[in-house]
Design an enzyme around this catalytic site. Structure first.
Site, PDB file in Angstrom:
ATOM      1  N   GLU A 174      -1.908  -5.562  -3.256  1.00 15.99           N
ATOM      2  CA  GLU A 174      -1.165  -5.050  -2.699  1.00 15.99           C
ATOM      3  C   GLU A 174      -0.350  -5.322  -2.083  1.00 15.99           C
ATOM      4  OE1 GLU A 174      -3.640  -0.882  -1.258  1.00 15.99           O
ATOM      5  OE2 GLU A 174      -3.521  -2.691   0.386  1.00 15.99           O
ATOM      6  N   ASP A 204       1.167  -1.141   0.606  1.00 11.44           N
ATOM      7  CA  ASP A 204       0.458   0.116  -0.346  1.00 11.44           C
ATOM      8  C   ASP A 204       0.947   1.636   0.402  1.00 11.44           C
ATOM      9  OD1 ASP A 204      -2.851   1.604   0.329  1.00 11.44           O
ATOM     10  OD2 ASP A 204      -1.635   1.823   2.514  1.00 11.44           O
TER      11      ASP A 204
END
Length: 235
Positions: free
Chosen positions: A128, A56
């Site tokens: 992610e 992320d």
């Protein structure tokens, strides 16, 4: 834990689909290991939440750097909105689905039985995590270039100003300009009531132009509209 021969073969197939040759396949394996599986199997299995956290951050840095350099006059607030539109759950889940990530996810029995491998939130988190694995395995430059390549359509949407608009509204305008009509058709819905996954098709004059998944009907329709706009060469 060492990887089985079958798992290694599956991971090699996925790494080929991803377009990344991992030096350490165990990183990709961890990226695909959901907490439900790790909690169920135990025995030292590591889940993907830490890689998700890292991925992320890498995604945000790559997109932030791109926006900062590409739009020198864009205010901070607009850059924040633009970045959020690029790395939103819908976009990441779509990428995950198109790359076939769901097929290789390790899920607990409950998640597996309720269609967790198609759930947008799980697919987005997995993407992610994969980015985190690529970063650790290949370094920043490779991860950055990979992100910009995979998010190319979303970044083009920012450049053209579509990122802050309603995709259904844009598609409606495009379709009407062609003298056609549009409707959204529910293809299927899976999962328990608290974690539904909807799949819609954008149907233009009887022809399916784009498919979208989402945790709500509205989100799935927006995603289907976005995919249809790609068919028209708008995004």
């Amino acid at each position: 834990m060492s990887l089985s021969i079958e798992r290694k073969e599956n991971l090699l197939v996925l790494s080929s689909r991803l377009g990344v040759k991992f030096a350490d396949l165990s990183l990709l394996d961890t990226a695909l290991t959901h907490t439900s599986y790790a909690n169920e199997v135990k025995n030292g299995v590591i889940h993907n939440e830490r890689l998700e956290f890292l991925g992320d951050a890498v995604l945000e840095l790559a997109c932030s750097t791109y926006l900062f350099n590409k739009f020198p006059q864009m205010p901070e607030g607009e850059m924040t909105k633009a970045r959020a539109s690029v790395v939103c759950e819908t976009t990441l889940a779509d990428l995950s689905a198109r790359l076939g990530v769901g097929k290789y996810l390790l899920l607990g029995k409950g998640e597996r039985m309720t269609g967790g491998n198609k759930r947008p939130s799980i697919l987005a988190d997995a993407f992610e995590s994969v980015i985190g694995a690529i970063y650790l395995d290949q370094g920043w430059q490779t991860a950055r270039m990979y992100i910009l390549d995979k998010l190319d359509s979303a970044l083009i949407a920012v450049e053209q100003g579509y990122n802050l608009k309603d995709y259904k509204t844009i598609l409606q305008e495009v379709v009407q300009s062609h003298g056609a009509c549009i409707e959204y058709k529910l293809i299927d819905e899976t999962g328990p009531d608290h974690a539904k996954c909807f799949r819609f098709a954008a149907v233009v004059s009887g022809k399916q132009k784009g498919f979208g998944i989402g945790s709500s009907k509205k989100e799935a329709e927006q995603h289907a509209a976005m995919e249809a706009l790609k068919e028209y060469g708008i995004l």
